[in-house]
Design a protein around this motif. Sequence first.
Motif, mmCIF file in Angstrom:
data_model
loop_
_atom_site.group_PDB
_atom_site.id
_atom_site.type_symbol
_atom_site.label_atom_id
_atom_site.label_comp_id
_atom_site.label_asym_id
_atom_site.label_seq_id
_atom_site.Cartn_x
_atom_site.Cartn_y
_atom_site.Cartn_z
ATOM 1 N N GLN A 4 0.832 -1.201 0.000
ATOM 2 C CA GLN A 4 0.000 0.000 0.000
ATOM 3 C C GLN A 4 0.870 1.257 0.000
ATOM 4 O O GLN A 4 0.591 2.197 -0.731
ATOM 5 C CB GLN A 4 -0.915 0.011 1.235
ATOM 6 C CG GLN A 4 -2.046 -0.977 1.152
ATOM 7 C CD GLN A 4 -3.072 -0.558 0.139
ATOM 8 O OE1 GLN A 4 -3.559 0.565 0.157
ATOM 9 N NE2 GLN A 4 -3.408 -1.446 -0.768
ATOM 10 N N ALA A 9 -0.702 4.607 -1.340
ATOM 11 C CA ALA A 9 -2.047 4.554 -0.790
ATOM 12 C C ALA A 9 -2.214 5.627 0.273
ATOM 13 O O ALA A 9 -1.358 5.831 1.107
ATOM 14 C CB ALA A 9 -2.317 3.185 -0.198
ATOM 15 N N PRO A 11 -4.699 6.814 3.317
ATOM 16 C CA PRO A 11 -5.806 6.337 4.135
ATOM 17 C C PRO A 11 -7.075 7.166 3.992
ATOM 18 O O PRO A 11 -8.151 6.705 4.325
ATOM 19 C CB PRO A 11 -5.267 6.425 5.566
ATOM 20 C CG PRO A 11 -3.800 6.525 5.445
ATOM 21 C CD PRO A 11 -3.512 7.115 4.103
ATOM 22 N N ASP A 12 -6.972 8.397 3.491
ATOM 23 C CA ASP A 12 -8.137 9.262 3.353
ATOM 24 C C ASP A 12 -8.924 9.007 2.073
ATOM 25 O O ASP A 12 -10.050 9.471 1.938
ATOM 26 C CB ASP A 12 -7.717 10.729 3.396
ATOM 27 C CG ASP A 12 -7.094 11.095 4.738
ATOM 28 O OD1 ASP A 12 -7.490 10.495 5.757
ATOM 29 O OD2 ASP A 12 -6.215 11.963 4.756
ATOM 30 N N LYS A 14 -11.325 7.284 -0.393
ATOM 31 C CA LYS A 14 -12.477 6.412 -0.158
ATOM 32 C C LYS A 14 -12.744 5.446 -1.308
ATOM 33 O O LYS A 14 -13.479 4.500 -1.155
ATOM 34 C CB LYS A 14 -13.740 7.248 0.096
ATOM 35 C CG LYS A 14 -13.625 8.123 1.317
ATOM 36 C CD LYS A 14 -13.482 7.301 2.574
ATOM 37 C CE LYS A 14 -13.346 8.197 3.785
ATOM 38 N NZ LYS A 14 -12.968 7.471 4.972
ATOM 39 N N TRP A 16 -11.797 2.506 -3.717
ATOM 40 C CA TRP A 16 -10.872 1.377 -3.731
ATOM 41 C C TRP A 16 -10.885 0.720 -5.101
ATOM 42 O O TRP A 16 -11.828 0.027 -5.453
ATOM 43 C CB TRP A 16 -11.263 0.378 -2.636
ATOM 44 C CG TRP A 16 -10.772 0.832 -1.314
ATOM 45 C CD1 TRP A 16 -11.399 1.694 -0.465
ATOM 46 C CD2 TRP A 16 -9.529 0.495 -0.705
ATOM 47 N NE1 TRP A 16 -10.626 1.903 0.638
ATOM 48 C CE2 TRP A 16 -9.469 1.176 0.519
ATOM 49 C CE3 TRP A 16 -8.471 -0.323 -1.082
ATOM 50 C CZ2 TRP A 16 -8.383 1.064 1.367
ATOM 51 C CZ3 TRP A 16 -7.399 -0.433 -0.218
ATOM 52 C CH2 TRP A 16 -7.353 0.255 0.990
ATOM 53 N N ARG A 20 -5.617 -1.195 -5.762
ATOM 54 C CA ARG A 20 -5.427 -0.908 -4.341
ATOM 55 C C ARG A 20 -5.887 -2.084 -3.490
ATOM 56 O O ARG A 20 -5.255 -2.414 -2.486
ATOM 57 C CB ARG A 20 -6.205 0.355 -3.947
ATOM 58 C CG ARG A 20 -5.576 1.613 -4.526
ATOM 59 C CD ARG A 20 -6.226 2.876 -4.022
ATOM 60 N NE ARG A 20 -5.875 3.066 -2.622
ATOM 61 C CZ ARG A 20 -6.706 3.579 -1.721
ATOM 62 N NH1 ARG A 20 -7.913 3.956 -2.068
ATOM 63 N NH2 ARG A 20 -6.322 3.726 -0.473
ATOM 64 N N LEU A 24 -3.552 -4.335 -0.883
ATOM 65 C CA LEU A 24 -3.917 -4.597 0.512
ATOM 66 C C LEU A 24 -3.965 -6.103 0.779
ATOM 67 O O LEU A 24 -3.456 -6.580 1.801
ATOM 68 C CB LEU A 24 -5.266 -3.952 0.835
ATOM 69 C CG LEU A 24 -5.806 -4.205 2.242
ATOM 70 C CD1 LEU A 24 -4.814 -3.722 3.304
ATOM 71 C CD2 LEU A 24 -7.150 -3.537 2.423
ATOM 72 N N ALA A 38 -5.722 -2.811 9.088
ATOM 73 C CA ALA A 38 -6.139 -2.204 7.825
ATOM 74 C C ALA A 38 -7.508 -1.549 7.970
ATOM 75 O O ALA A 38 -7.741 -0.456 7.440
ATOM 76 C CB ALA A 38 -6.160 -3.245 6.712
ATOM 77 N N THR A 41 -6.927 1.708 9.794
ATOM 78 C CA THR A 41 -6.160 2.652 8.980
ATOM 79 C C THR A 41 -6.990 3.251 7.855
ATOM 80 O O THR A 41 -6.925 4.449 7.594
ATOM 81 C CB THR A 41 -4.925 1.961 8.374
ATOM 82 O OG1 THR A 41 -4.121 1.445 9.442
ATOM 83 C CG2 THR A 41 -4.095 2.926 7.549
ATOM 84 N N TYR A 42 -7.768 2.414 7.186
ATOM 85 C CA TYR A 42 -8.484 2.855 5.985
ATOM 86 C C TYR A 42 -9.979 3.077 6.208
ATOM 87 O O TYR A 42 -10.727 3.268 5.261
ATOM 88 C CB TYR A 42 -8.257 1.855 4.844
ATOM 89 C CG TYR A 42 -6.793 1.744 4.499
ATOM 90 C CD1 TYR A 42 -6.130 2.788 3.872
ATOM 91 C CD2 TYR A 42 -6.063 0.618 4.854
ATOM 92 C CE1 TYR A 42 -4.777 2.707 3.573
ATOM 93 C CE2 TYR A 42 -4.707 0.519 4.553
ATOM 94 C CZ TYR A 42 -4.077 1.568 3.921
ATOM 95 O OH TYR A 42 -2.740 1.490 3.632
#
Length: 109
Positions: A4, A9, A11-12, A14, A16, A20, A24, A38, A41-42
């Motif tokens: 990631q 990547a 985390p903000d 949205k 996917w 990506r 992950l 994960a 974080t996401y």
Amino acid sequence: MTEQEQNGANPDVKRWTAKRKAALILDLIKGTTTVNQAARTYDLTAAEIEEWLEEGLRGMENNLRSRPKDVAEQYESQIKDLQAKVGELVLEVDVLKKAKRLFGQPPQE
């Protein structure tokens, strides 16, 4: 560095993409992160990530077959398995209802 992080990547973000999600899943397989880490974080649910992991593993298994199934075949196979499970559960519920009518309470296991 995780897949990631290598793929930039954020985390903000949205949305996917398949790329990506694959990164992950690879991190999960390698053990560089866990489902719970994960998810935190996401801002995803553990169930969502586990579903992606299952889909990824199914896809990987199919791609490694000597004669891979096409997507329609995979879905048909999955539908058949789920219908069989539903049939089993319906039968179980019917048996429990009948036992309750006959004995006034469900059978104890």
